[in-house]
Design a protein around this motif. Structure first.
Motif, mmCIF file in Angstrom:
data_model
loop_
_atom_site.group_PDB
_atom_site.id
_atom_site.type_symbol
_atom_site.label_atom_id
_atom_site.label_comp_id
_atom_site.label_asym_id
_atom_site.label_seq_id
_atom_site.Cartn_x
_atom_site.Cartn_y
_atom_site.Cartn_z
ATOM 1 N N HIS A 42 -2.923 -0.922 5.086
ATOM 2 C CA HIS A 42 -1.783 -0.739 5.980
ATOM 3 C C HIS A 42 -2.282 -0.381 7.379
ATOM 4 O O HIS A 42 -3.135 0.488 7.532
ATOM 5 N N ASP A 43 -1.726 -1.055 8.395
ATOM 6 C CA ASP A 43 -2.000 -0.619 9.768
ATOM 7 C C ASP A 43 -1.202 0.635 10.081
ATOM 8 O O ASP A 43 -1.650 1.514 10.800
ATOM 9 N N TYR A 44 0.015 0.685 9.538
ATOM 10 C CA TYR A 44 0.901 1.831 9.753
ATOM 11 C C TYR A 44 1.420 2.302 8.407
ATOM 12 O O TYR A 44 1.741 1.491 7.540
ATOM 13 N N PHE A 45 1.525 3.610 8.253
ATOM 14 C CA PHE A 45 2.101 4.184 7.042
ATOM 15 C C PHE A 45 2.816 5.461 7.462
ATOM 16 O O PHE A 45 2.181 6.472 7.771
ATOM 17 N N ILE A 91 17.060 14.002 -2.797
ATOM 18 C CA ILE A 91 15.836 13.868 -2.006
ATOM 19 C C ILE A 91 15.611 12.378 -1.815
ATOM 20 O O ILE A 91 15.755 11.597 -2.764
ATOM 21 N N THR A 92 15.292 11.996 -0.597
ATOM 22 C CA THR A 92 14.998 10.603 -0.300
ATOM 23 C C THR A 92 13.561 10.503 0.171
ATOM 24 O O THR A 92 13.149 11.227 1.079
ATOM 25 N N LEU A 93 12.809 9.635 -0.467
ATOM 26 C CA LEU A 93 11.424 9.332 -0.059
ATOM 27 C C LEU A 93 11.494 8.028 0.724
ATOM 28 O O LEU A 93 11.855 6.993 0.184
ATOM 29 N N LEU A 94 11.195 8.114 2.006
ATOM 30 C CA LEU A 94 11.322 6.976 2.898
ATOM 31 C C LEU A 94 9.938 6.610 3.433
ATOM 32 O O LEU A 94 9.293 7.441 4.065
ATOM 33 N N VAL A 95 9.499 5.399 3.129
ATOM 34 C CA VAL A 95 8.184 4.925 3.587
ATOM 35 C C VAL A 95 8.402 3.699 4.459
ATOM 36 O O VAL A 95 9.052 2.739 4.047
ATOM 37 N N ALA A 96 7.844 3.750 5.670
ATOM 38 C CA ALA A 96 7.895 2.627 6.602
ATOM 39 C C ALA A 96 6.446 2.217 6.838
ATOM 40 O O ALA A 96 5.639 3.017 7.320
ATOM 41 N N ALA A 97 6.112 0.984 6.466
ATOM 42 C CA ALA A 97 4.722 0.546 6.559
ATOM 43 C C ALA A 97 4.662 -0.956 6.778
ATOM 44 O O ALA A 97 5.673 -1.597 7.081
ATOM 45 N N ASP A 98 3.479 -1.508 6.616
ATOM 46 C CA ASP A 98 3.266 -2.940 6.778
ATOM 47 C C ASP A 98 2.326 -3.416 5.688
ATOM 48 O O ASP A 98 1.735 -2.646 4.968
ATOM 49 N N ASP A 99 2.226 -4.713 5.590
ATOM 50 C CA ASP A 99 1.244 -5.292 4.671
ATOM 51 C C ASP A 99 0.630 -6.491 5.335
ATOM 52 O O ASP A 99 -0.006 -7.302 4.906
#
Length: 173
Positions: free
Chosen positions: A149-152, A165-173
């Motif tokens: 990942h460039d961004y996580f 509870i919310t687990l929010l992941v913003a990333a790339d592939d």
């Protein structure tokens, strides 16, 4: 016994939206997992520990999905992700991080994507009692192929009034 029950997830793939520049999606996505609080009121650190111990947290976010006995979480070795590596941030700061990640100038964001982000990301950020942001870990915390990942960006949203509870992941592939 875990204090959290997995309710479901939402996946927003930026490739599904029509940007002016066809490459602007940057292979980015947002994965949102919702978990119901099953216990009486406990402290935030205990909730973070319960989340880290939950099988839904064992996701490398690289296509393998959740591995109940998996040793990875995103780009990190699971054993090195603890409540201490999360910083409490404001809803405003969380929204800034997401907006910058999607489009630094917020000029080329398709209206449909903006609506989905408002509903699934920005509204929950604003409603949360607490927001925790996973610090960028380095060195030995990064697993053997963790730099895919460039961004996580990872956020944990605690909304006690909704019991979620919310687990929010913003990333790339």
């Amino acid at each position: 016994m875990n204090k959290l029950t997995y309710e479901g997830s939402t996946f927003i793939n930026l490739r599904d939206y029509k940007f002016q520049d066809s490459r602007a999606h940057g292979f980015r996505w947002v994965d949102i997992k919702h978990l119901r609080l099953r216990a009486e009121a406990v402290g935030d650190r205990e909730l973070l520990s319960a989340l880290i111990g939950h099988e839904q947290f064992r996701d490398d976010y690289a296509g393998g999905g959740v591995l109940p006995e998996g040793p990875r979480h995103g780009p990190y070795w699971l054993r090195l992700v603890t409540p201490d590596v999360y910083d409490c941030i404001s809803p405003k700061k969380g929204a800034e991080i997401i907006r910058e990640w999607v489009d630094p100038l917020w000029r080329d964001v398709p209206p449909e994507l903006e609506a989905a982000l408002q509903r699934e990301v920005f509204n929950p950020l604003a409603a949360a009692d607490r927001i925790y942001y996973l610090s960028e870990l380095e060195g030995e915390a990064i697993h053997d192929w963790g730099r895919v990942h460039d961004y996580f960006h990872e956020f944990v949203l605690i909304d006690r009034s909704a019991g979620r509870i919310t687990l929010l992941v913003a990333a790339d592939d």
